[in-house]
Design a protein around this motif. Sequence first.
Motif, PDB file in Angstrom:
ATOM      1  N   ALA A 153      25.319  -8.792  28.833  1.00 50.68           N
ATOM      2  CA  ALA A 153      26.465  -8.418  28.009  1.00 50.68           C
ATOM      3  C   ALA A 153      27.675  -7.994  28.830  1.00 50.68           C
ATOM      4  N   LEU A 154      27.468  -7.461  30.042  1.00 48.25           N
ATOM      5  CA  LEU A 154      28.576  -6.988  30.868  1.00 48.25           C
ATOM      6  C   LEU A 154      29.025  -8.013  31.914  1.00 48.25           C
ATOM      7  N   ASP A 155      28.468  -9.182  31.878  1.00 48.20           N
ATOM      8  CA  ASP A 155      28.772 -10.217  32.861  1.00 48.20           C
ATOM      9  C   ASP A 155      30.060 -10.943  32.465  1.00 48.20           C
ATOM     10  N   PRO A 156      31.066 -10.985  33.348  1.00 50.25           N
ATOM     11  CA  PRO A 156      32.291 -11.726  33.016  1.00 50.25           C
ATOM     12  C   PRO A 156      32.039 -13.190  32.674  1.00 50.25           C
ATOM     13  N   TYR A 169      22.185 -15.914  33.108  1.00 51.74           N
ATOM     14  CA  TYR A 169      23.588 -15.563  33.376  1.00 51.74           C
ATOM     15  C   TYR A 169      24.394 -16.715  33.978  1.00 51.74           C
ATOM     16  N   TYR A 203      29.776 -14.149  30.800  1.00 53.53           N
ATOM     17  CA  TYR A 203      29.431 -14.155  29.378  1.00 53.53           C
ATOM     18  C   TYR A 203      30.586 -13.697  28.501  1.00 53.53           C
ATOM     19  N   THR A 204      31.276 -12.643  28.929  1.00 56.16           N
ATOM     20  CA  THR A 204      32.265 -12.015  28.050  1.00 56.16           C
ATOM     21  C   THR A 204      33.433 -12.930  27.703  1.00 56.16           C
ATOM     22  N   GLY A 242      33.123 -15.752  26.478  1.00 52.47           N
ATOM     23  CA  GLY A 242      32.746 -16.412  25.229  1.00 52.47           C
ATOM     24  C   GLY A 242      32.448 -17.895  25.332  1.00 52.47           C
ATOM     25  N   GLN A 281      24.040  -6.506  33.557  1.00 48.29           N
ATOM     26  CA  GLN A 281      25.078  -7.129  34.363  1.00 48.29           C
ATOM     27  C   GLN A 281      24.539  -8.401  35.013  1.00 48.29           C
TER      28      GLN A 281
END
Length: 346
Positions: A202-205, A173, A207-208, A210, A237
């Motif tokens: 997938a829910l980690d800011p 992460y 990561y989101t 991009g 998360q």
Amino acid sequence: MLRSLVGSEMCIRDRGIGGLKAVPVTVLTDEAVPTRLPARLYLPASPGPRPAIVFMHGGGGLYRNNDPSDVIDAYFRRWAGMAHERGFAALFIDSYTPRGGKAQASEVTVRPYDLYAGVRFLRSKHSLVAGRIRHGSIHAVGWSHGGSSVLSALSVTDPHFKALPIRTAAIMYPGCGLYGAFGGIAKSRYCNAAPLQILAAALDPLYTGGNCEKRIERAKRAGCAAPLTIAVYPGAQHSFDAADLAAVARGRFTPADLRASVHADAAVWEGIFKADPTARSQLVNLGAAGCSPESRCSVCHGDCDNDADCAPGLMCFFRDGLQAIPGCRPGGPGDRSNYDFCVPKT
């Protein structure tokens, strides 16, 4: 899958997992003004040259309760235990305490020096490590801020890598924005010098946004030689690697976090052993009575009859013929058909 967070002693002598104790050491950066960094070293039981991992902590720091006189945090102790079970040395570096905190420890311009200070120490003639570390089998693992630091350090533009090579790296992460370094995101010029896997939530800011996938895409277009890959864990998360059943029961983490933690653990070791097959321990056969509760065997040693014949954290793997032994390197005089060997439980 139960994650047992084992109790420990106060101060510098921590049990880690299964009685494993850390040795306090100091590593020195080669910045313009060198920094002396405290670190905790866990050495494998076997004396011969062994692989090693340098671990880079996340934004929460290295220690339990952020207290440098206390033990390292529970999930770092878990990783120390996993490394020990597999015959690896483990070095955990404290980047924050000597600098007064995170604000003075940039993952782009400062902490890469810390990672290479750790590699330099492991390759040194210090009495604790001389002759005990296989210089071509030093790996790196980082979490969050430490993961971003590893990402920066492994850039092909970092002058340290040629003299202090790192065999593989895995980062959990991380943020991949890196404050616009390496050409920014849209025009990223980042290429990694060694195989590097990103393990994202997938829910980690972090990561989101991009940024990690954009960096990877740009690296592919540039034809970077070393693999740069990403695995994204659905429903997970940030900090999923700290999840255990108790934390899930308390509502701190979710079952998706625990699944991500289990899969990420496996991915790290698979990545290491794929790129560095010699990091697997060689099978050692001590004979039919070689392992016993009074003389417990270490990883990839046999012949064992049950788990009580193996060191803490290991189990007896009952082999059928010349069946592959998980985590062990086949071949050699110790590779005997139908003999059973001690392997990590995790």
